[in-house]
Design an enzyme around this catalytic site. Structure first.
Site, mmCIF file in Angstrom:
data_model
loop_
_atom_site.group_PDB
_atom_site.id
_atom_site.type_symbol
_atom_site.label_atom_id
_atom_site.label_comp_id
_atom_site.label_asym_id
_atom_site.label_seq_id
_atom_site.Cartn_x
_atom_site.Cartn_y
_atom_site.Cartn_z
ATOM 1 N NE ARG A 147 -1.894 2.202 3.535
ATOM 2 C CZ ARG A 147 -2.543 2.870 4.503
ATOM 3 N NH1 ARG A 147 -3.826 2.662 4.714
ATOM 4 N NH2 ARG A 147 -1.909 3.713 5.277
ATOM 5 C CE1 TYR A 159 -4.926 10.502 3.570
ATOM 6 C CE2 TYR A 159 -4.872 8.136 3.880
ATOM 7 C CZ TYR A 159 -5.063 9.221 3.068
ATOM 8 O OH TYR A 159 -5.369 9.041 1.758
ATOM 9 C CG ASP A 217 -6.777 3.897 3.032
ATOM 10 O OD1 ASP A 217 -7.853 4.412 2.694
ATOM 11 O OD2 ASP A 217 -6.605 3.347 4.139
ATOM 12 C CG HIS A 219 -7.875 7.292 5.626
ATOM 13 N ND1 HIS A 219 -8.361 7.480 6.890
ATOM 14 C CD2 HIS A 219 -7.042 6.239 5.686
ATOM 15 C CE1 HIS A 219 -7.836 6.571 7.691
ATOM 16 N NE2 HIS A 219 -7.035 5.808 6.983
ATOM 17 C CD GLU A 243 -8.152 0.789 2.599
ATOM 18 O OE1 GLU A 243 -7.045 0.374 2.209
ATOM 19 O OE2 GLU A 243 -8.464 0.873 3.790
ATOM 20 C CD GLU A 269 -9.923 1.619 7.264
ATOM 21 O OE1 GLU A 269 -9.105 1.016 6.574
ATOM 22 O OE2 GLU A 269 -9.637 2.634 7.931
ATOM 23 N NE ARG A 290 -9.028 -2.284 3.453
ATOM 24 C CZ ARG A 290 -8.076 -2.636 4.298
ATOM 25 N NH1 ARG A 290 -7.753 -3.901 4.479
ATOM 26 N NH2 ARG A 290 -7.436 -1.728 4.994
ATOM 27 C CD GLU A 346 -4.356 -2.732 6.620
ATOM 28 O OE1 GLU A 346 -5.556 -2.976 6.866
ATOM 29 O OE2 GLU A 346 -3.859 -1.603 6.700
ATOM 30 C CD1 TRP A 409 -7.744 12.038 10.288
ATOM 31 C CD2 TRP A 409 -7.800 9.797 10.279
ATOM 32 N NE1 TRP A 409 -6.457 11.578 10.416
ATOM 33 C CE2 TRP A 409 -6.461 10.211 10.410
ATOM 34 C CE3 TRP A 409 -8.078 8.425 10.237
ATOM 35 C CZ2 TRP A 409 -5.393 9.320 10.492
ATOM 36 C CZ3 TRP A 409 -7.034 7.533 10.325
ATOM 37 C CH2 TRP A 409 -5.689 7.981 10.455
HETATM 38 C C1 CS2 Z 1 -6.027 2.364 7.647
HETATM 39 C C2 CS2 Z 1 -5.989 2.236 9.150
HETATM 40 O O1 CS2 Z 1 -5.236 0.171 7.622
HETATM 41 C C3 CS2 Z 1 -5.848 1.004 6.993
HETATM 42 O O2 CS2 Z 1 -6.277 0.837 5.880
HETATM 43 O O3 CS2 Z 1 -7.107 2.993 7.090
HETATM 44 O O4 CS2 Z 1 -4.691 2.536 9.540
HETATM 45 C C4 CS2 Z 1 -6.968 3.097 9.919
HETATM 46 O O5 CS2 Z 1 -6.629 4.421 9.796
HETATM 47 C C5 CS2 Z 1 -7.002 2.708 11.348
HETATM 48 O O6 CS2 Z 1 -7.230 1.349 11.454
HETATM 49 C C6 CS2 Z 1 -8.061 3.469 12.104
HETATM 50 O O7 CS2 Z 1 -8.259 2.913 13.339
HETATM 51 MG MG MG Z 2 -7.811 2.049 5.303
#
Ligand code: CS2
Ligand code: MG
Length: 409
Positions: A147, A159, A217, A219, A243, A269, A290, A346, A409
């Protein structure tokens, strides 16, 4: 036999984890992951204040019945706190059942469908050179998928990017220690990001060739039309997946993205039940599920969700960041090994302190994980080691646009 004790453990070996321990009347112990990043104490309370007493005296073998009892029984359904609590109970009961059978859990799920579980690593860098350095490091370790997240000129810390410098980093941790009781804040600008990223993917393809599986990602930060344009722009770079391009709760947003692009999409997620996926799966709006086992009701619920996805040609991409404990990670690995529609897993390795607290039996070999052959999930929490690390309030950062507007976020 019946359930005799239910205990909740909170420990913080570098980050917070909540772990459920269920002990049966003849001393078999099962572990479940109940970690919900930044909201750990809510799940711990849900488990100890509302669930624990209802489990005492129940037959630990009745996993499906217990799941339904905890899901339908209390009237209030779904939500990340409830579903993480149910997941922890479910994992612990599967751990117990597999230990009693003397088998690794994947055997009870139908046995191995593959010899190893392809994983993707988190390669990141504040600029392209640092990112390329990280990708090279992971390739040397045998990873076939990464990733990629990178800094964007004009934006500060963002992030998914390790701030600790170039190279392969295992210590990227999205949750930050709370300052004055509050989350830290970051600044974001989608337009700058959208203009920067396609060039990054182009350079990666040029430097690393066509074999490498590239994931990215978003986000949840794009509007539907921004995501559609981005997914279309990056088609030539053949991503394994894009993602979370749009906010997760808006399932129909992905209709627009799909109309414009063949870039594979992954989402989920932040989801916690199959109902979050109903439109996405039946309309084939995604390619990868996910969800984390820890946040989607455990092994029982995830197996059903992934079987449902399989009917529509959709594969797994189970969430596995460091906020999933080694117990939750093991649950994912047993499922990954057993199901037919496995996509990718992951993998963000935990730090050394975490691996002293949680003794694991899963193994990594040249880009592939295996859950190991220990009976049960194959992870044991060392409660003495865990007691050395007190809960420390930590949150994911809050994100604001350059004009101060709160953003996803
Ligand atoms: C991220 C995570 O793993 C991922 O794809 O989006 O690091 C995510 O930010 C955290 O799990 C949030 O708790
Ligand atoms: Mg993610």
């Amino acid at each position: 036999m019946t359930i005799e004790r239910v205990d909740v453990n909170i420990t913080s070996p570098g980050r917070n984890f909540v772990t459920l321990k269920i002990t049966t009347s003849d001393g078999v112990v099962g572990w479940g992951d109940a970690t919900l990043n930044g909201r750990e104490l809510s799940v711990a309370s849900y488990l100890s204040d509302h669930i624990a007493s209802t489990l005492i005296g129940r037959d630990e073998d009745r996993i499906e019945d217990t799941w339904q009892y905890l899901y339908r029984g209390p009237y209030w359904r779904r939500g990340p706190v409830t579903m993480a609590a149910i997941a922890a109970v479910d994992m612990a009961l599967w751990d117990i059942k597999a230990k009693k059978a003397g088998m690794p859990l994947y055997q009870l799920l139908g046995g191995a469908s593959r010899s190893g579980i392809r994983v993707y690593a988190h390669a990141s860098g504040t600029d392209y050179d640092a990112l390329a350095n990280a990708i090279t490091g992971y390739r040397e370790l045998g990873y076939t998928a990464v990733r990629v997240q990178t800094g964007v000129p004009g934006l500060g810390q963002i992030y998914g990017v390790s701030a600790s410098g170039p190279g392969v980093r295992y210590d990227y941790e999205p949750a930050k220690r709370a300052e004055n009781g509050r989350p830290t804040e970051e600044t974001w600008d989608t337009r700058t990001y959208l203009n920067h990223m396609p060039g990054i993917f182009a350079r990666i393809r040029e430097d690393f060739g066509t074999d490498l599986r590239i994931l990215h990602d978003g986000h949840h930060r794009m509007t539907p039309i921004e995501a559609a344009r981005f997914a279309k722009d990056i088609e030539p770079y053949d991503l394994f997946w894009l993602e979370d391009c749009t906010p997760g709760e808006d399932q129909t947003a992905l209709r627009l993205v799909r109309q414009h692009s063949t870039t594979p999409l992954a989402i989920g997620e932040v989801f916690n039940t199959v109902f979050d996926y109903q439109t996405l799966i039946t309309e084939r709006l995604i390619d990868y599920v996910r969800s984390a086992v820890t946040h989607t009701g455990g092994i029982t619920a995830m197996k059903k969700l992934l079987d449902f996805a399989a009917i529509y040609g959709i594969k797994s991409g189970i969430h596995g960041p460091t906020d999933i404990s080694p117990v939750g990670m093991a649950a994912a690995l047993h499922l990954d090994l057993a199901i037919h529609n496995f996509g990718i897993q992951e993998y963000m390795p935990h730090n050394e302190q975490t691996l002293e607290v949680f003794q694991t039996s899963f193994t990594f070999d040249r880009g592939f994980l295996h859950p190991g052959e220990a009976p049960g999930l194959g992870v044991e929490l060392d409660e003495d080691a865990a007691s050395a690390f007190d809960y420390t309030k930590a949150y994911l950062p809050v994100n604001r646009l350059t004009d101060g507007t709160v953003h996803d976020w």
